[in-house]
Design a protein around this motif. Sequence first.
Motif, PDB file in Angstrom:
ATOM      1  N   ASN A   1      -4.125   2.834   2.682  1.00 21.47           N
ATOM      2  CA  ASN A   1      -4.453   1.753   1.736  1.00 21.47           C
ATOM      3  C   ASN A   1      -5.541   2.197   0.768  1.00 21.47           C
ATOM      4  OD1 ASN A   1      -2.630   0.101   2.957  1.00 21.47           O
ATOM      5  ND2 ASN A   1      -4.120  -1.258   3.939  1.00 21.47           N
TER       6      ASN A   1
ATOM      7  N   PHE B   1      -4.088   4.695  -1.688  1.00 18.52           N
ATOM      8  CA  PHE B   1      -3.184   4.076  -2.659  1.00 18.52           C
ATOM      9  C   PHE B   1      -3.955   3.240  -3.685  1.00 18.52           C
ATOM     10  CE2 PHE B   1       0.745   4.082   0.361  1.00 18.52           C
ATOM     11  CZ  PHE B   1       0.815   5.452   0.215  1.00 18.52           C
ATOM     12  N   ARG B   2      -5.025   2.567  -3.212  1.00 16.56           N
ATOM     13  CA  ARG B   2      -5.779   1.751  -4.165  1.00 16.56           C
ATOM     14  C   ARG B   2      -6.476   2.622  -5.193  1.00 16.56           C
ATOM     15  NH1 ARG B   2      -7.041  -2.884   0.345  1.00 16.56           N
ATOM     16  NH2 ARG B   2      -4.802  -3.340   0.413  1.00 16.56           N
TER      17      ARG B   2
ATOM     18  N   TYR C   1       4.750  11.260  -9.478  1.00 15.03           N
ATOM     19  CA  TYR C   1       5.025  10.127  -8.607  1.00 15.03           C
ATOM     20  C   TYR C   1       4.432  10.416  -7.235  1.00 15.03           C
ATOM     21  CZ  TYR C   1       8.335   9.625 -12.398  1.00 15.03           C
ATOM     22  OH  TYR C   1       8.892   9.542 -13.636  1.00 15.03           O
TER      23      TYR C   1
ATOM     24  N   THR D   1       3.438   9.568  -3.366  1.00 16.15           N
ATOM     25  CA  THR D   1       3.863   8.773  -2.219  1.00 16.15           C
ATOM     26  C   THR D   1       3.036   9.132  -0.994  1.00 16.15           C
ATOM     27  OG1 THR D   1       5.449  10.404  -1.458  1.00 16.15           O
ATOM     28  CG2 THR D   1       6.243   8.835  -3.063  1.00 16.15           C
ATOM     29  N   GLY D   2       3.018   8.234  -0.028  1.00 20.67           N
ATOM     30  CA  GLY D   2       2.307   8.471   1.227  1.00 20.67           C
ATOM     31  C   GLY D   2       3.315   8.727   2.331  1.00 20.67           C
TER      32      GLY D   2
ATOM     33  N   PRO E   1       3.447   9.069   6.254  1.00 18.01           N
ATOM     34  CA  PRO E   1       2.781   9.042   7.549  1.00 18.01           C
ATOM     35  C   PRO E   1       3.585   9.847   8.559  1.00 18.01           C
ATOM     36  CG  PRO E   1       4.028   7.024   7.244  1.00 18.01           C
ATOM     37  CD  PRO E   1       4.229   7.844   5.987  1.00 18.01           C
TER      38      PRO E   1
ATOM     39  N   PHE F   1      12.144   5.345   0.904  1.00 19.81           N
ATOM     40  CA  PHE F   1      10.893   4.995   0.236  1.00 19.81           C
ATOM     41  C   PHE F   1      10.645   3.489   0.321  1.00 19.81           C
ATOM     42  CE2 PHE F   1      12.103   8.987  -1.597  1.00 19.81           C
ATOM     43  CZ  PHE F   1      10.912   9.651  -1.853  1.00 19.81           C
TER      44      PHE F   1
ATOM     45  N   PRO G   1       0.079  -1.214  -5.036  1.00 24.68           N
ATOM     46  CA  PRO G   1      -0.930  -0.445  -4.301  1.00 24.68           C
ATOM     47  C   PRO G   1      -1.793  -1.320  -3.373  1.00 24.68           C
ATOM     48  CG  PRO G   1      -0.915   0.204  -6.617  1.00 24.68           C
ATOM     49  CD  PRO G   1      -0.010  -0.989  -6.500  1.00 24.68           C
ATOM     50  N   GLY G   2      -1.864  -2.615  -3.654  1.00 31.88           N
ATOM     51  CA  GLY G   2      -2.653  -3.502  -2.803  1.00 31.88           C
ATOM     52  C   GLY G   2      -1.933  -3.931  -1.527  1.00 31.88           C
ATOM     53  N   ASN G   3      -0.656  -3.585  -1.394  1.00 35.40           N
ATOM     54  CA  ASN G   3       0.105  -3.936  -0.189  1.00 35.40           C
ATOM     55  C   ASN G   3      -0.516  -3.274   1.046  1.00 35.40           C
ATOM     56  OD1 ASN G   3       2.459  -5.050   1.173  1.00 35.40           O
ATOM     57  ND2 ASN G   3       3.259  -2.956   1.283  1.00 35.40           N
ATOM     58  N   ASP G   4      -0.377  -3.887   2.220  1.00 33.28           N
ATOM     59  CA  ASP G   4      -0.966  -3.296   3.422  1.00 33.28           C
ATOM     60  C   ASP G   4      -0.032  -2.230   4.010  1.00 33.28           C
ATOM     61  OD1 ASP G   4      -2.334  -2.594   5.670  1.00 33.28           O
ATOM     62  OD2 ASP G   4      -2.613  -4.628   6.419  1.00 33.28           O
ATOM     63  N   PHE G   5      -0.065  -1.047   3.399  1.00 32.35           N
ATOM     64  CA  PHE G   5       0.780   0.050   3.870  1.00 32.35           C
ATOM     65  C   PHE G   5       0.303   0.565   5.234  1.00 32.35           C
ATOM     66  CE2 PHE G   5       2.002   0.300  -0.631  1.00 32.35           C
ATOM     67  CZ  PHE G   5       3.363   0.551  -0.520  1.00 32.35           C
ATOM     68  N   ASN G   6      -1.005   0.451   5.512  1.00 36.04           N
ATOM     69  CA  ASN G   6      -1.501   0.894   6.830  1.00 36.04           C
ATOM     70  C   ASN G   6      -0.753   0.189   7.949  1.00 36.04           C
ATOM     71  OD1 ASN G   6      -3.334   2.543   5.624  1.00 36.04           O
ATOM     72  ND2 ASN G   6      -5.150   1.320   6.120  1.00 36.04           N
TER      73      ASN G   6
ATOM     74  N   THR H   1       8.636   7.055   3.829  1.00 28.50           N
ATOM     75  CA  THR H   1       7.426   7.241   3.037  1.00 28.50           C
ATOM     76  C   THR H   1       7.040   5.936   2.352  1.00 28.50           C
ATOM     77  OG1 THR H   1       8.620   7.795   1.027  1.00 28.50           O
ATOM     78  CG2 THR H   1       8.148   9.602   2.503  1.00 28.50           C
ATOM     79  N   GLY H   2       5.775   5.851   1.957  1.00 28.22           N
ATOM     80  CA  GLY H   2       5.281   4.671   1.248  1.00 28.22           C
ATOM     81  C   GLY H   2       5.060   5.021  -0.212  1.00 28.22           C
ATOM     82  N   LEU H   3       5.525   4.168  -1.093  1.00 24.37           N
ATOM     83  CA  LEU H   3       5.451   4.465  -2.518  1.00 24.37           C
ATOM     84  C   LEU H   3       4.719   3.335  -3.227  1.00 24.37           C
ATOM     85  CD1 LEU H   3       6.206   6.031  -5.027  1.00 24.37           C
ATOM     86  CD2 LEU H   3       8.475   5.025  -4.920  1.00 24.37           C
ATOM     87  N   PRO H   4       3.411   3.497  -3.444  1.00 20.76           N
ATOM     88  CA  PRO H   4       2.670   2.437  -4.118  1.00 20.76           C
ATOM     89  C   PRO H   4       2.942   2.481  -5.607  1.00 20.76           C
ATOM     90  CG  PRO H   4       1.222   4.314  -3.717  1.00 20.76           C
ATOM     91  CD  PRO H   4       2.582   4.688  -3.166  1.00 20.76           C
TER      92      PRO H   4
ATOM     93  N   ILE I   1       8.755   4.858 -11.064  1.00 20.65           N
ATOM     94  CA  ILE I   1       8.119   5.250  -9.810  1.00 20.65           C
ATOM     95  C   ILE I   1       8.867   6.386  -9.109  1.00 20.65           C
ATOM     96  CG2 ILE I   1       6.838   3.130  -9.301  1.00 20.65           C
ATOM     97  CD1 ILE I   1       9.207   2.119  -7.708  1.00 20.65           C
TER      98      ILE I   1
END
Lengths: 304, 304
Positions: free
Chosen positions: A76, A79-80, A104, A106-107, A109, B66, B71-76, B106-109, B116
């Motif tokens: 988080n 990403f922020r 682009y 991406t995260g 985990p 993906f 970006p404010g989403n709780d990806f954690n 993967t997480g894509l903010p 994106i």
Amino acid sequence: MVAPVLQKAVREVLKSLSPGSTMVAADLGCSSGPNTLLVISEVMSTIGAYVQETADDSRAMEVQFFLNDLPGNDFNLVFRSLEPQLRSSLFAAEEEKAVPAPCYITGLPGSMYTRIFPCQSVHLFDSSHCLIWRSKVPEDELVSGGRMVLTFAGRKRGEMPMHGGVARVWELLSEALRHLVQEGRIEKKKLRSFNMPYYAPSLDEVTQLIKHNDLFDLEDIKLFESIWDAHDDSDGDVVIDCSSSAESIAKIIRAGIEPLIVNHFGKDILDELFMVYVSILAKDLEKGKAMCPVIVVMLKKSKH
Amino acid sequence: MVAPVLQKAVREVLKSLSPGSTMVAADLGCSSGPNTLLVISEVMSTIGAYVQETADDSRAMEVQFFLNDLPGNDFNLVFRSLEPQLRSSLFAAEEEKAVPAPCYITGLPGSMYTRIFPCQSVHLFDSSHCLIWRSKVPEDELVSGGRMVLTFAGRKRGEMPMHGGVARVWELLSEALRHLVQEGRIEKKKLRSFNMPYYAPSLDEVTQLIKHNDLFDLEDIKLFESIWDAHDDSDGDVVIDCSSSAESIAKIIRAGIEPLIVNHFGKDILDELFMVYVSILAKDLEKGKAMCPVIVVMLKKSKH
């Protein structure tokens, strides 16, 4: 010292890409601190310089960048820091001469012990001080001809495995552990069964291993001395403030091995252990700065 | 009602892939609740069934998935639910008959208002109740022949734009806003200048737009009635507990439009507004259940 090797790797990848394709890059063990985005920033400015030099607009390309760390990492926060207003400051240098390529981010985990990418999907891996935890190189995930830049602690030519800059800080940690045994806070046999899975190889050892392994061509290998306390930018070998320097080194060590300590000794002794460690370290720093030999290698996946 | 369309889209994508390739799928607006991983789960079990039916081992493939949101989403939270022990329960059904394909999540903010993904890099987009916020379809990012499954609120044939299931809940919200004007909590002209950027189209309108646009072939379109209060699984049209049903609908509405309300009226009136809304809604539910017509479309990117 790592940046020139990373730049060289990016350039090699760019040369190998066909026009208009997407470059896929990944940072293994990205963490979530102020350094997390440095690798992306370095990659993007290298692309910027390359595009300018070659003045080849037909090469218009895109970059997909994967930031990998364990699922418990604070993504988080990462990403922020990518939100538009902050992102533009990250790419400020490129902004001036127009962003070289859309990037682009991406995260991803996942533990590096498992597969985390589709087969042959990555052009460039970077891993800084994290590979010690990986048992298997991600060769399946790398495209044929792709590059890996690995940075890890090593030891200087002629030094014995348990001597030198890395051994010094571990030796002092074991002194702190022995102190807690004397205080009756840790059982003697607990300490005896504790094993630090850590080995600082020499340049020769790394070179031989890679040649023997046959999966990668060694394109570059360097050893340089890095100061443990990155906040200390003074000249000379004398530590000006030993206790603050000790605190900052202890933080780095703790960040790296806290889970191992907790797992073996329990978390009750953590704060005490590192308090003792800081005072032992501070005393030792009176002898001079603590330096760590660092090895950076650039590998190319063999085409077979 | 959405699942069969998504399954059909996955099957079409699978048919189009060459053996051993990687399928890239993306959920736009994934959020971070208990439903976040449902799409992945549905995609993976469809692949499992497909592989079994075709009994074609040469098609061994991988899936890169993906999860996109702001970006404010709780990806954690999302990433932690992917840790091995939890992940295996997610894929429990596949586990029994062996996982059909490795799935790399993967997480894509990033805002869907911007690009994106790299050009032509995605085979399947899914977006459920999020596309209302997107001004531009992600046609550049989709491979030629790729599929998109979009789910959004619509209105039934013959209903006027401001009538029907969706309009009902908004009409009651505007009633709550008018109540706050009467109470002197909101200025009259503030309310007058408030505009809800929301439109529930009919099947005909959607169909015509897609045909007119020419970028996509319409492969499937359905309208079905969904109950606003998803916790209410009772038969018939009578709401058994109007106030708890009103609370649960108000939560959905609030989740969707809180930022708009805050932006226009300030956040001080939020709690009060939704308290009034719940009571108005509860009263209205005495007339019968609140239903929402939902449209699901499956699009194929035209090959030109």
